[in-house]
Write an enzyme that holds these catalytic residues in place. Structure first.
Site, PDB file in Angstrom:
ATOM      1  N   GLU A 170      -3.097  -4.639  -2.830  1.00  0.00           N
ATOM      2  CA  GLU A 170      -3.635  -5.583  -3.821  1.00  0.00           C
ATOM      3  C   GLU A 170      -3.759  -4.931  -5.193  1.00  0.00           C
ATOM      4  O   GLU A 170      -3.465  -5.548  -6.231  1.00  0.00           O
ATOM      5  CB  GLU A 170      -5.023  -6.088  -3.392  1.00  0.00           C
TER       6      GLU A 170
ATOM      7  N   CYS B 187      -4.248   0.636  -2.217  1.00  0.00           N
ATOM      8  CA  CYS B 187      -4.018  -0.604  -1.471  1.00  0.00           C
ATOM      9  C   CYS B 187      -2.983  -1.491  -2.161  1.00  0.00           C
ATOM     10  O   CYS B 187      -2.813  -1.450  -3.388  1.00  0.00           O
ATOM     11  CB  CYS B 187      -5.311  -1.406  -1.366  1.00  0.00           C
TER      12      CYS B 187
ATOM     13  N   CYS C  11     -10.217  -4.920   1.050  1.00  0.00           N
ATOM     14  CA  CYS C  11     -11.294  -3.922   1.194  1.00  0.00           C
ATOM     15  C   CYS C  11     -12.274  -4.056   0.021  1.00  0.00           C
ATOM     16  O   CYS C  11     -12.003  -4.739  -0.971  1.00  0.00           O
ATOM     17  CB  CYS C  11     -10.702  -2.518   1.247  1.00  0.00           C
TER      18      CYS C  11
ATOM     19  N   CYS D 276     -10.927  -3.102  -3.478  1.00  0.00           N
ATOM     20  CA  CYS D 276     -10.036  -4.154  -4.010  1.00  0.00           C
ATOM     21  C   CYS D 276     -10.833  -5.380  -4.444  1.00  0.00           C
ATOM     22  O   CYS D 276     -10.496  -6.019  -5.443  1.00  0.00           O
ATOM     23  CB  CYS D 276      -8.979  -4.534  -2.984  1.00  0.00           C
TER      24      CYS D 276
ATOM     25  N   ASN E 220       0.842  -1.202   0.000  1.00  0.00           N
ATOM     26  CA  ASN E 220       0.000   0.000   0.000  1.00  0.00           C
ATOM     27  C   ASN E 220       0.870   1.242   0.000  1.00  0.00           C
ATOM     28  O   ASN E 220       1.918   1.301   0.650  1.00  0.00           O
ATOM     29  CB  ASN E 220      -0.999  -0.005   1.175  1.00  0.00           C
TER      30      ASN E 220
ATOM     31  N   GLU F 167       0.388   5.232   0.551  1.00  0.00           N
ATOM     32  CA  GLU F 167      -0.518   6.311   0.981  1.00  0.00           C
ATOM     33  C   GLU F 167      -0.032   7.661   0.480  1.00  0.00           C
ATOM     34  O   GLU F 167       1.037   7.770  -0.129  1.00  0.00           O
ATOM     35  CB  GLU F 167      -0.653   6.271   2.508  1.00  0.00           C
TER      36      GLU F 167
HETATM   37  N1  THU Z   1      -5.074  -1.595   2.849  1.00  0.00           N
HETATM   38  C1  THU Z   1      -4.513  -2.414   1.915  1.00  0.00           C
HETATM   39  O1  THU Z   1      -3.480  -2.086   1.302  1.00  0.00           O
HETATM   40  N2  THU Z   1      -5.108  -3.605   1.665  1.00  0.00           N
HETATM   41  C2  THU Z   1      -6.160  -4.098   2.363  1.00  0.00           C
HETATM   42  O2  THU Z   1      -6.586  -5.217   2.096  1.00  0.00           O
HETATM   43  C3  THU Z   1      -6.771  -3.299   3.432  1.00  0.00           C
HETATM   44  C4  THU Z   1      -6.291  -1.905   3.556  1.00  0.00           C
HETATM   45  C5  THU Z   1      -4.386  -0.325   3.162  1.00  0.00           C
HETATM   46  C6  THU Z   1      -5.086   0.923   2.744  1.00  0.00           C
HETATM   47  C7  THU Z   1      -4.466   1.927   3.708  1.00  0.00           C
HETATM   48  O3  THU Z   1      -3.213   2.352   3.204  1.00  0.00           O
HETATM   49  C8  THU Z   1      -4.211   1.113   4.963  1.00  0.00           C
HETATM   50  O4  THU Z   1      -4.226  -0.248   4.572  1.00  0.00           O
HETATM   51  C9  THU Z   1      -5.241   1.326   6.052  1.00  0.00           C
HETATM   52  O5  THU Z   1      -6.524   1.202   5.565  1.00  0.00           O
END
Ligand code: THU
Length: 162
Positions: free
Chosen positions: A77, A75, A114, A117, A64, A66
């Site tokens: 994935e 994310c 999420c 995704c 991920n 940000e």
């Molecule tokens: N996140 C992911 O990368 N994958 C997931 O399956 C759940 C959430 C990330 C998004 C954000 O950067 C952090 O986790 C918190 O939500």
């Protein structure tokens, strides 16, 4: 009658730990766990790593990423799927593992993708074929699903737009 009850269900397998996985699945999970170090998550402090086994046997990872403009974050994935499609065509994903490393909390149970995704995973599977998902923290229980689409019943898809 004019109406009917419909039950949607799917199977998954739970393992007490990664030690019970096949060698290939354990290797993929290890890659997802290791990839968490490349996450950029200064805002949530929730580092996610995803790893894909490709049809040529290669393992590719995503994390991920940000952003100070929060909705611009992406994310692990979706980073991974975009990288695989962009860089490794015509090879496709045979299995994906997802793990996470929070800065403050334990990483001792599986997390699952999420909603956004799940939507993208669903379209990936429609385009390139379904794949196994391996979900786990850095330690503890592991969940294995036959296909990511199981996580999004009644998915909206391209067929509606034709
Ligand atoms: N996140 C992911 O990368 N994958 C997931 O399956 C759940 C959430 C990330 C998004 C954000 O950067 C952090 O986790 C918190 O939500």
């Amino acid at each position: 009658m004019g109406s009917r009850k419909v039950i949607l269900s799917f199977d998954l397998t739970e393992f007490d730990s990664g030690e019970h996985l096949s060698k290939a699945d354990a290797e993929l999970l290890a890659a997802a766990r290791k990839a968490t170090q490349y996450s950029y998550a200064p805002y949530s402090k929730f580092n996610v790593g995803a790893a894909a086994l490709l049809s040529d046997g290669r393992i590719v990872t995503g994390t991920n990423q940000e952003n100070a403009s929060f909705p611009a974050g992406i994310c692990a994935e979706r980073v991974l799927m975009a990288a695989v499609i962009s860089q490794y065509h015509p090879h496709h994903i045979l299995a994906m593992a997802i793990s996470y490393k929070p800065e403050q909390a334990a990483s001792d149970h599986p997390i699952s993708p999420c909603g956004v995704c799940r939507q993208v995973l669903s379209e990936y599977e429609t385009r390139f074929g379904s794949f196994k998902m391996i979900l786990s923290g850095l330690e503890g229980k592991v969940i294995v699903l036959d296909k990511a689409t199981n996580l999004l019943p009644l998915a909206f898809g391209a067929k509606e737009l034709l």
